[in-house]
Design a protein around this motif. Structure first.
Motif, PDB file in Angstrom:
ATOM      1  N   ILE A 198       0.839  -1.193   0.000  1.00  0.00           N
ATOM      2  CA  ILE A 198       0.000   0.000   0.000  1.00  0.00           C
ATOM      3  C   ILE A 198       0.875   1.244   0.000  1.00  0.00           C
ATOM      4  O   ILE A 198       1.882   1.299   0.723  1.00  0.00           O
ATOM      5  N   TYR A 199       0.479   2.236  -0.777  1.00  0.00           N
ATOM      6  CA  TYR A 199       1.183   3.507  -0.845  1.00  0.00           C
ATOM      7  C   TYR A 199       0.203   4.649  -0.562  1.00  0.00           C
ATOM      8  O   TYR A 199      -0.944   4.618  -1.006  1.00  0.00           O
ATOM      9  N   VAL A 200       0.661   5.634   0.183  1.00  0.00           N
ATOM     10  CA  VAL A 200      -0.167   6.761   0.598  1.00  0.00           C
ATOM     11  C   VAL A 200       0.028   7.919  -0.371  1.00  0.00           C
ATOM     12  O   VAL A 200       1.166   8.260  -0.715  1.00  0.00           O
ATOM     13  N   VAL A 201      -1.067   8.546  -0.796  1.00  0.00           N
ATOM     14  CA  VAL A 201      -0.978   9.680  -1.724  1.00  0.00           C
ATOM     15  C   VAL A 201      -1.881  10.807  -1.245  1.00  0.00           C
ATOM     16  O   VAL A 201      -2.709  10.636  -0.357  1.00  0.00           O
ATOM     17  N   ASP A 202      -1.721  11.969  -1.856  1.00  0.00           N
ATOM     18  CA  ASP A 202      -2.634  13.108  -1.710  1.00  0.00           C
ATOM     19  C   ASP A 202      -2.908  13.536  -0.272  1.00  0.00           C
ATOM     20  O   ASP A 202      -3.986  13.289   0.277  1.00  0.00           O
ATOM     21  N   LEU A 203      -1.946  14.201   0.327  1.00  0.00           N
ATOM     22  CA  LEU A 203      -2.171  14.845   1.616  1.00  0.00           C
ATOM     23  C   LEU A 203      -3.166  15.991   1.445  1.00  0.00           C
ATOM     24  O   LEU A 203      -3.280  16.571   0.370  1.00  0.00           O
ATOM     25  N   LEU A 204      -3.885  16.307   2.521  1.00  0.00           N
ATOM     26  CA  LEU A 204      -4.820  17.425   2.466  1.00  0.00           C
ATOM     27  C   LEU A 204      -4.658  18.273   3.717  1.00  0.00           C
ATOM     28  O   LEU A 204      -4.706  17.767   4.837  1.00  0.00           O
ATOM     29  N   ASP A 205      -4.452  19.577   3.523  1.00  0.00           N
ATOM     30  CA  ASP A 205      -4.441  20.515   4.644  1.00  0.00           C
ATOM     31  C   ASP A 205      -5.837  21.106   4.748  1.00  0.00           C
ATOM     32  O   ASP A 205      -6.250  21.908   3.927  1.00  0.00           O
ATOM     33  N   GLU A 206      -6.582  20.677   5.754  1.00  0.00           N
ATOM     34  CA  GLU A 206      -7.969  21.091   5.894  1.00  0.00           C
ATOM     35  C   GLU A 206      -8.102  22.376   6.706  1.00  0.00           C
ATOM     36  O   GLU A 206      -9.178  22.707   7.189  1.00  0.00           O
ATOM     37  N   GLY A 207      -7.016  23.073   6.854  1.00  0.00           N
ATOM     38  CA  GLY A 207      -7.056  24.302   7.629  1.00  0.00           C
ATOM     39  C   GLY A 207      -6.340  24.195   8.958  1.00  0.00           C
ATOM     40  O   GLY A 207      -6.302  25.155   9.733  1.00  0.00           O
ATOM     41  N   PHE A 208      -5.726  23.012   9.211  1.00  0.00           N
ATOM     42  CA  PHE A 208      -5.051  22.789  10.482  1.00  0.00           C
ATOM     43  C   PHE A 208      -3.545  22.610  10.322  1.00  0.00           C
ATOM     44  O   PHE A 208      -2.859  22.186  11.250  1.00  0.00           O
ATOM     45  N   GLY A 209      -3.027  22.868   9.104  1.00  0.00           N
ATOM     46  CA  GLY A 209      -1.591  22.788   8.894  1.00  0.00           C
ATOM     47  C   GLY A 209      -1.025  21.386   8.916  1.00  0.00           C
ATOM     48  O   GLY A 209       0.172  21.197   9.133  1.00  0.00           O
ATOM     49  N   ASN A 210      -1.875  20.363   8.691  1.00  0.00           N
ATOM     50  CA  ASN A 210      -1.446  18.963   8.687  1.00  0.00           C
ATOM     51  C   ASN A 210      -0.855  18.500  10.005  1.00  0.00           C
ATOM     52  O   ASN A 210      -0.014  17.613  10.050  1.00  0.00           O
ATOM     53  N   TYR A 211      -1.336  19.059  11.101  1.00  0.00           N
ATOM     54  CA  TYR A 211      -1.016  18.482  12.401  1.00  0.00           C
ATOM     55  C   TYR A 211      -2.178  18.746  13.344  1.00  0.00           C
ATOM     56  O   TYR A 211      -2.909  19.738  13.210  1.00  0.00           O
ATOM     57  N   GLY A 212      -2.376  17.806  14.261  1.00  0.00           N
ATOM     58  CA  GLY A 212      -3.492  17.910  15.190  1.00  0.00           C
ATOM     59  C   GLY A 212      -3.725  16.592  15.883  1.00  0.00           C
ATOM     60  O   GLY A 212      -2.826  15.731  15.947  1.00  0.00           O
ATOM     61  N   ASP A 213      -4.925  16.375  16.400  1.00  0.00           N
ATOM     62  CA  ASP A 213      -5.285  15.146  17.104  1.00  0.00           C
ATOM     63  C   ASP A 213      -5.158  13.959  16.149  1.00  0.00           C
ATOM     64  O   ASP A 213      -5.787  13.935  15.093  1.00  0.00           O
ATOM     65  N   PRO A 214      -4.378  12.927  16.492  1.00  0.00           N
ATOM     66  CA  PRO A 214      -4.225  11.782  15.583  1.00  0.00           C
ATOM     67  C   PRO A 214      -5.559  11.127  15.218  1.00  0.00           C
ATOM     68  O   PRO A 214      -5.715  10.642  14.099  1.00  0.00           O
ATOM     69  N   TRP A 215      -6.514  11.118  16.141  1.00  0.00           N
ATOM     70  CA  TRP A 215      -7.790  10.470  15.849  1.00  0.00           C
ATOM     71  C   TRP A 215      -8.615  11.248  14.833  1.00  0.00           C
ATOM     72  O   TRP A 215      -9.551  10.707  14.243  1.00  0.00           O
ATOM     73  N   TYR A 216      -8.245  12.494  14.590  1.00  0.00           N
ATOM     74  CA  TYR A 216      -8.959  13.275  13.587  1.00  0.00           C
ATOM     75  C   TYR A 216      -8.767  12.697  12.182  1.00  0.00           C
ATOM     76  O   TYR A 216      -9.608  12.889  11.298  1.00  0.00           O
ATOM     77  N   ASP A 217      -7.678  11.966  11.974  1.00  0.00           N
ATOM     78  CA  ASP A 217      -7.423  11.366  10.668  1.00  0.00           C
ATOM     79  C   ASP A 217      -8.386  10.219  10.346  1.00  0.00           C
ATOM     80  O   ASP A 217      -8.367   9.693   9.230  1.00  0.00           O
ATOM     81  N   PHE A 218      -9.235   9.832  11.292  1.00  0.00           N
ATOM     82  CA  PHE A 218     -10.238   8.785  11.047  1.00  0.00           C
ATOM     83  C   PHE A 218     -11.585   9.378  10.649  1.00  0.00           C
ATOM     84  O   PHE A 218     -12.579   8.655  10.577  1.00  0.00           O
ATOM     85  N   LYS A 219     -11.633  10.658  10.373  1.00  0.00           N
ATOM     86  CA  LYS A 219     -12.929  11.319  10.184  1.00  0.00           C
ATOM     87  C   LYS A 219     -13.676  10.833   8.942  1.00  0.00           C
ATOM     88  O   LYS A 219     -14.874  11.121   8.784  1.00  0.00           O
ATOM     89  N   THR A 220     -13.007  10.121   8.029  1.00  0.00           N
ATOM     90  CA  THR A 220     -13.700   9.566   6.862  1.00  0.00           C
ATOM     91  C   THR A 220     -14.111   8.114   7.105  1.00  0.00           C
ATOM     92  O   THR A 220     -14.537   7.423   6.180  1.00  0.00           O
ATOM     93  N   PHE A 221     -13.993   7.644   8.339  1.00  0.00           N
ATOM     94  CA  PHE A 221     -14.323   6.264   8.712  1.00  0.00           C
ATOM     95  C   PHE A 221     -15.718   5.876   8.214  1.00  0.00           C
ATOM     96  O   PHE A 221     -16.704   6.535   8.504  1.00  0.00           O
ATOM     97  N   GLY A 222     -15.789   4.781   7.445  1.00  0.00           N
ATOM     98  CA  GLY A 222     -17.082   4.265   6.986  1.00  0.00           C
ATOM     99  C   GLY A 222     -17.686   4.957   5.794  1.00  0.00           C
ATOM    100  O   GLY A 222     -18.752   4.548   5.313  1.00  0.00           O
ATOM    101  N   GLU A 223     -17.031   5.993   5.260  1.00  0.00           N
ATOM    102  CA  GLU A 223     -17.635   6.766   4.167  1.00  0.00           C
ATOM    103  C   GLU A 223     -17.909   5.925   2.927  1.00  0.00           C
ATOM    104  O   GLU A 223     -18.855   6.169   2.202  1.00  0.00           O
ATOM    105  N   ASN A 224     -17.052   4.942   2.674  1.00  0.00           N
ATOM    106  CA  ASN A 224     -17.220   4.145   1.460  1.00  0.00           C
ATOM    107  C   ASN A 224     -17.974   2.847   1.698  1.00  0.00           C
ATOM    108  O   ASN A 224     -17.885   1.906   0.909  1.00  0.00           O
TER     109      ASN A 224
END
Length: 581
Positions: A198-224
């Motif tokens: 697996i390879y990771v692509v396309d970082l997104l800065d959602e207004g938080f400068g790409n750092y913050g609460d690690p659990w925030y990266d799960f915010k798309t959980f279940g979307e698909n």
């Protein structure tokens, strides 16, 4: 590093292939250098150069830290400084989002496990030492978005429940740790390489400068809508079951994300607004009932096991070490409701297909003991029905606390949707090949009838095709029985798409006329729609449709009275078409 390219011709590359997928306004290409090296080129307007440079540097940081991302190669400007670009190594493979529908549930879960472990690597990267408090930073952005929702005039049922929930749970974000964030971590931003990594692509800065609460990266959980992947993602990240606080915090993030997406969707993708509102209404309903909307995407009792590195589902652990007697496992079929689990095994010289009963399989609707008894009964059936189109039985034995049947391996593709990757290949066969497959199926069942057998549980999962040897393979006759046979169950084994009315009737005779119905259903599976069995979707002539329609008549006396008669009528109808042509 400046590249010698221009906007009009992208000179310096021997081949330039546009990539159109994605929401970004950037222009993306697969480019090939003169030496044959392929790379990924992203081109952006110069106005966003600082953001793009920061994104490129973040990718460099991930790559240097051992996170599997495409190697960043260059960043710069061209066309007299009007355009900025980034160049990275090309990864052969497919988006996980596109690859997963062709995977088994166990493979999807395994992919999630890998993705979770990789996200853990991403989060090992520290946030800046002078980072402001996460709670303050988060709400400074989110409160503005919530106000934009309030001002939009758009509402949904029980929206007040969502707003009250968010206000009541603000404290969940108090003193949360911070780290590097991906920003948009989901299946669409993961590549499954041809090397299965697996390879990771396309970082997104959602207004938080790409750092913050690690659990925030799960915010798309279940979307698909993929519970297997989502479950693996969480367990891979936590190395097991997550803490309750994770679910509480993530619920807050996802409910917020759903609410604040309404305004974005209104202006950028209005066609999706009804679905976005339904998503919010479902969240409100769950919160009103006192439950998290996330739990349906987490399979609490989902268990997989590995043999020789191949994942498969079980209800509980089981020792398959006995399989080493036959060789190394390279494939597992774990989705049967018969209680059997099947393995592709190779000893380096030959390949075998092993059907085993006795393990706690995930979809079994009978006990392990019943599965063993059923499988033992099938040994003489395979011997009696030996035929060029039937999978070849090599041996059978009691082993590993259960019972195994060992067959010659067939390099064949299965027709059934439960094996989507195989079915996709199967359905690519030519029209003439489909006709040959159908006639092979009929010919085999004429043979079975002459041997005094009736087919029970014949369906598209029994149909395979070996493209290399141009051969139809029947792979499952486990429940075929000696005639005369009466329905002693009420609903017999089988797929409803292939079952005649008498296969639902206790005490009904099950005979060759019953099997004519199954053969007709097979015609609709190959040439039309095997669910409604109507003219719509039928790809052959009306004459052939009428033959197939007769075979699937609900009234027995209106069907062909033997499979031989069905074959003759089918051939006659094809012959008339040739004569007219």
């Amino acid at each position: 590093m400046e590249m010698g390219i221009t906007w009009k011709g992208l000179e310096g590359f021997s081949k330039v292939e546009p990539i159109t997928k994605g929401w970004s306004e950037d222009k993306k290409y697969c480019v090939t250098a003169e030496d044959g090296t392929r790379m990924f080129l992203r081109i952006s307007d110069i106005s966003g150069i600082e953001n793009k440079r920061a994104e490129y540097r973040r990718m460099e940081r991930l790559y240097d830290s051992g996170v599997p991302v495409p190697q960043p190669l260059a960043f710069g400007t061209f066309d007299a400084g009007k355009i900025c670009y980034s160049l990275s190594a090309w990864i052969d493979g497919a988006d996980a989002e596109e690859a997963m529908p062709l995977m088994s549930a166990a493979e999807q879960y395994d992919l999630g496990l890998k993705a979770g472990k990789i996200l853990r690597l991403v989060h090992r990267l520290a946030a800046p030492a002078d980072s402001a408090d996460w709670e303050q930073r988060y709400f400074a952005v989110i409160e503005e978005r919530i106000e934009a929702y309030r001002a939009s005039g758009i509402t949904f049922k029980d929206s007040d429940v969502v707003l009250e929930y968010l206000e009541r749970n603000r404290a969940l974000l108090h003193d949360r740790p911070q780290c590097f964030l991906h920003g948009d971590y989901h299946e669409g931003n993961l590549l499954v390489g041809t090397d299965s990594e697996i390879y990771v692509v396309d970082l997104l800065d959602e207004g938080f400068g790409n750092y913050g609460d690690p659990w925030y990266d799960f915010k798309t959980f279940g979307e698909n809508d993929n519970a297997c992947f989502s479950t693996g993602l969480v367990r891979g990240y936590f190395g097991g079951e997550p803490p309750l606080l994770f679910w509480e915090t993530l619920t807050c993030y996802i409910v917020t994300a759903a609410l604040t997406s309404i305004v974005w969707v209104k202006y950028h993708n209005p066609a999706e607004l009804p679905e976005t509102l339904r998503w919010n209404e479902e969240n409100a309903r769950c919160l009103k009932e006192g439950r998290s909307p996330l739990r349906k995407w987490y399979l609490k009792d989902f268990y997989i096991q590995y043999t020789d590195g191949v994942p498969f589902k079980l209800k509980a652990p089981f020792d398959f070490s006995f399989l080493s007697k036959y060789g190394r496992v390279f494939k597992v079929y774990d989705n049967q409701d018969s209680g059997n689990i099947c393995f592709g095994v190779t000893d380096g010289r030959r390949k075998y297909f092993i059907k085993f009963a006795g393990a706690p399989t995930d979809r079994a609707c009978i006990s392990s003991g019943e599965a063993v008894a059923n499988l033992k009964r099938t040994v003489p059936v395979y011997r009696d029905l030996a035929h060029p189109n039937l999978i070849t039985l090599v041996a059978s034995e009691e082993i590993g606390g259960g019972f195994a049947m060992i067959f010659e391996w067939a390099e064949a593709e299965c027709m059934h949707p439960m094996y989507p990757r195989s079915r996709e290949t199967f359905l690519k066969m030519t029209r003439e090949t489909r006709h040959q497959v159908f006639e092979d199926i009929l010919t085999f069942h004429i043979h079975a009838a002459k041997k005094g057998y009736v087919a029970i549980d014949f369906y598209d999962g029994s149909i395979m095709y070996d493209f290399g040897n141009h051969k139809t393979v029947i792979c499952d006759v486990d429940f075929y029985a000696k005639a005369p046979y009466r329905n002693q169950m009420g609903r017999l084994w089988g797929s409803s798409r292939f079952m005649s009315p008498e296969e639902y009737q206790l005490g009904a005779a099950i005979d060759e006329i019953t099997n004519v119905y199954a053969m007709g259903a097979g015609a609709f599976a190959l040439f039309g729609n095997d669910r409604d069995k109507g003219m719509e979707g039928w790809t052959e002539s009306k004459e052939l449709f009428l033959v197939a329609q007769k075979a699937v008549s609900k009234e027995r006396d209106k069907r062909q009275q033997s499979i031989q008669q069905l074959l003759e009528e089918w051939r006659d109808a094809r012959g008339k078409i040739r004569e007219e042509g």
